[in-house]
Scaffold this active site. Structure first.
Site, short mmCIF file in Angstrom:
data_model
loop_
_atom_site.label_atom_id
_atom_site.label_comp_id
_atom_site.label_asym_id
_atom_site.label_seq_id
_atom_site.Cartn_x
_atom_site.Cartn_y
_atom_site.Cartn_z
N ASP A 60 0.87 -1.17 0.00
CA ASP A 60 0.00 0.00 0.00
C ASP A 60 0.91 1.23 0.00
O ASP A 60 2.13 1.13 -0.17
CB ASP A 60 -1.00 -0.03 1.17
CG ASP A 60 -0.35 0.18 2.54
OD1 ASP A 60 0.90 0.25 2.61
OD2 ASP A 60 -1.09 0.26 3.53
N CYS A 93 3.07 -3.26 4.04
CA CYS A 93 2.19 -2.15 4.43
C CYS A 93 2.87 -1.47 5.62
O CYS A 93 4.07 -1.67 5.84
CB CYS A 93 0.76 -2.63 4.73
SG CYS A 93 0.56 -3.72 6.14
N GLY A 94 2.12 -0.67 6.37
CA GLY A 94 2.76 0.03 7.48
C GLY A 94 3.29 -0.91 8.54
O GLY A 94 4.42 -0.77 9.01
N THR A 95 2.49 -1.89 8.87
CA THR A 95 2.87 -2.84 9.93
C THR A 95 3.18 -4.25 9.43
O THR A 95 3.74 -5.06 10.17
CB THR A 95 1.71 -2.99 10.93
OG1 THR A 95 0.55 -3.43 10.20
CG2 THR A 95 1.40 -1.67 11.63
N GLY A 96 2.73 -4.56 8.23
CA GLY A 96 2.82 -5.93 7.72
C GLY A 96 1.64 -6.77 8.15
O GLY A 96 1.51 -7.94 7.75
N ILE A 97 0.77 -6.19 8.96
CA ILE A 97 -0.35 -6.97 9.51
C ILE A 97 -1.55 -6.99 8.57
O ILE A 97 -2.11 -8.04 8.29
CB ILE A 97 -0.75 -6.40 10.90
CG1 ILE A 97 0.41 -6.58 11.89
CG2 ILE A 97 -2.01 -7.08 11.42
CD1 ILE A 97 0.21 -5.85 13.21
N GLY A 98 -1.94 -5.83 8.08
CA GLY A 98 -3.12 -5.76 7.21
C GLY A 98 -2.97 -6.61 5.96
O GLY A 98 -3.90 -7.34 5.57
N HIS A 137 9.49 -24.10 9.00
CA HIS A 137 8.43 -24.78 9.76
C HIS A 137 7.05 -24.61 9.13
O HIS A 137 6.23 -25.51 9.21
CB HIS A 137 8.37 -24.23 11.19
CG HIS A 137 9.60 -24.53 11.99
ND1 HIS A 137 9.68 -24.29 13.34
CD2 HIS A 137 10.80 -25.05 11.64
CE1 HIS A 137 10.89 -24.65 13.79
NE2 HIS A 137 11.59 -25.11 12.77
N ARG A 162 7.78 -33.43 10.66
CA ARG A 162 6.66 -33.19 11.57
C ARG A 162 5.87 -31.93 11.19
O ARG A 162 4.67 -31.82 11.49
CB ARG A 162 7.15 -33.07 13.02
CG ARG A 162 8.00 -31.84 13.30
CD ARG A 162 8.64 -31.91 14.68
NE ARG A 162 9.31 -30.66 15.04
CZ ARG A 162 10.50 -30.29 14.59
NH1 ARG A 162 11.17 -31.06 13.74
NH2 ARG A 162 11.04 -29.14 15.00
N HIS A 163 6.55 -31.02 10.51
CA HIS A 163 5.87 -29.77 10.13
C HIS A 163 4.82 -30.00 9.05
O HIS A 163 3.84 -29.26 8.96
CB HIS A 163 6.90 -28.74 9.66
CG HIS A 163 7.94 -28.46 10.69
ND1 HIS A 163 7.65 -27.89 11.91
CD2 HIS A 163 9.28 -28.69 10.70
CE1 HIS A 163 8.75 -27.77 12.62
NE2 HIS A 163 9.75 -28.26 11.91
#
Ligand code: RB5
Length: 149
Positions: free
Chosen positions: A8, A65-70, A98, A132-133
């Site tokens: 963004d 984005c600003g936080t990488g979260i959205g 993993h 296992r992953h």
């Protein structure tokens, strides 16, 4: 390896720096935008790039984005996408080894350029460990089948 890039407005500058880095390393990448710092809505950009990874047109995606979260929340709505927000090298390595993450998300307001480029490099170089992953990823896949029908 083909890489889908998107950001963004908040992530625009870091996305450009990452693109420059990838091109200098002869990596094939495509920039899905945004192309300037005019305000845009991150779901629009993140979805297009994540969908391109989902369709198999790209092996990996990098979203900023600003936080990488959205962008992570958005990308993880797309079937088959495992998007990991990472702010450090250890998380980037684990996201691949993993979680077999196929999309890396970064926060331009969280980390500096140099850290971001090290995270990108780690994300691109690290292989999935399987074992296992794999069983855990199959459980995620089962949930996706159940919830996204
Ligand atoms: C944009 O101001 C900001 O909200 C966005 O870049 C991102 O941080 C959202 O998760």
């Amino acid at each position: 390896m083909k890489i889908a890039l998107a950001s963004d407005h908040a992530g625009f500058r870091l996305k450009e720096q990452i693109k420059e880095y990838l091109i200098a390393k002869d990596k094939k990448c495509h920039d899905f935008g945004t192309y300037d710092e005019d305000p845009v809505d991150y779901p629009d950009l993140a979805y297009v790039a994540a969908d391109a990874v989902h369709r198999g047109d790209f092996d990996r995606g990098i979203l900023v984005c600003g936080t990488g979260i959205g962008v992570a929340i958005t990308a993880n709505k797309v079937r088959g996408i495992r998007a990991a927000p990472c702010s450090d090298i250890f998380s980037a390595r684990c996201a691949r080894a993993h979680n077999d993450a196929n999309i890396l998300t970064l926060g331009a307001r969280v980390i500096e350029k140099e850290t971001a480029l090290e995270i990108v490099e780690t994300f691109l170089q690290t292989s999935f460990e399987g074992g296992r992953h794999l069983r855990r990823l199959e459980k995620i896949q089962n949930l996706e089948d159940k919830c996204l029908s």
